[in-house]
Design an enzyme around this catalytic site. Sequence first.
Site, PDB file in Angstrom:
ATOM      1  N   HIS A   1      34.611 -81.011 -41.128  1.00 41.51           N
ATOM      2  CA  HIS A   1      34.322 -79.580 -41.049  1.00 41.51           C
ATOM      3  C   HIS A   1      33.259 -79.281 -39.996  1.00 41.51           C
ATOM      4  O   HIS A   1      32.650 -78.221 -40.020  1.00 41.51           O
ATOM      5  CB  HIS A   1      33.835 -79.068 -42.404  1.00 41.51           C
ATOM      6  CG  HIS A   1      34.770 -79.345 -43.530  1.00 41.51           C
ATOM      7  ND1 HIS A   1      36.084 -78.921 -43.515  1.00 41.51           N
ATOM      8  CD2 HIS A   1      34.601 -80.019 -44.709  1.00 41.51           C
ATOM      9  CE1 HIS A   1      36.680 -79.311 -44.642  1.00 41.51           C
ATOM     10  NE2 HIS A   1      35.814 -79.978 -45.369  1.00 41.51           N
TER      11      HIS A   1
ATOM     12  N   HIS B   1      40.553 -77.459 -46.577  1.00 38.32           N
ATOM     13  CA  HIS B   1      41.178 -78.778 -46.663  1.00 38.32           C
ATOM     14  C   HIS B   1      42.698 -78.670 -46.549  1.00 38.32           C
ATOM     15  O   HIS B   1      43.408 -79.639 -46.777  1.00 38.32           O
ATOM     16  CB  HIS B   1      40.837 -79.462 -47.990  1.00 38.32           C
ATOM     17  CG  HIS B   1      39.376 -79.581 -48.242  1.00 38.32           C
ATOM     18  ND1 HIS B   1      38.690 -78.721 -49.064  1.00 38.32           N
ATOM     19  CD2 HIS B   1      38.471 -80.463 -47.771  1.00 38.32           C
ATOM     20  CE1 HIS B   1      37.410 -79.067 -49.098  1.00 38.32           C
ATOM     21  NE2 HIS B   1      37.254 -80.112 -48.318  1.00 38.32           N
TER      22      HIS B   1
END
Length: 330
Positions: free
Chosen positions: A56, A218
Amino acid sequence: MRMLINVPETVVADALRGMAAAHPELTVDVEHRVVLRRDVPVDGKVGLVSGGGSGHEPLHGGFVGPGMLSAACAGEIFTSPVPDQMVRAAAAVDSGAGVLFVVKNYTGDVLNFEMAAELAEDEGVQIARVLVDDDVAVTDSLYTAGRRGTGATLFVEKIAGAAAEEGAPLERVEAIARRVNERSRSFGVALSACTTPAKGSPTFELPPGELELGIGIHGEPGRERRSMMTSREIADVAVDAVLEDLRPSGPVLALVNGMGATPLLELYGFNAEVQRVLTERAVPVARTLVGNYVTSLDMAGCSVTLCEADEEILRLWDAPVQTPALRWGR
């Protein structure tokens, strides 16, 4: 699979070694996967620790530095760090003023930070925890109980970090972090799936000519799939979804965030549409940040995060910050 890596097993460690070489103002513990401000512990200052699965970036290691996080813990790709990492980070940054854990609402993160808080307190570190749960798209997803934690994590880390930098006590830093989270909402859109190094193929199927509305960071499913839409149409859907839930009565901070593979050319164009919708809905915008900040590896797409700002939130947002990914005012 075409990736700029050696082998999937060393992706996180290799990235941390590269981060250490690029940012000598940080202390990067590659073995334990903890990124620290080089000057910790800072006397009398509340420590801020966050972390989560890698993939991320720049969240969270890219937000370590004066005015933001004291430390960040890096897990495997899309996998929570372990409690030992968090305890190590808390001990390193604690000056005696306590430590705030900033936790995205994903089950692994919540459980591991909870365990770490208990272990750190057993070692004499005072711990407070704030859960970020800003995503309006879905509730009780594959990875969460309740709403997912996404773009508002940046707002919480920046604003709480500024309060800690000013010398606010732990209770006050925690209260500000909670207020920012309560005033923030996000909505994400995927134009393509992401590919994890270990899997080597897309994490979900998204047929050509379709997009996913309300996606998670995700690759968790969103609200619905539709045929490809224009930037204008996507902005209408995303901003309205956020405003329907947030209903701000004053100015907002706006984050137009890329998911990792969307260029700034597109993000700035999308921001123009986001600003149009906010103007049409009579929502004043106090500050805007555009770029790839809370990403999902190589996913193409974007998210919109709005935070209803008051005078204190704006002051703390504007306060100086110096991290690898966010810098102003110094």
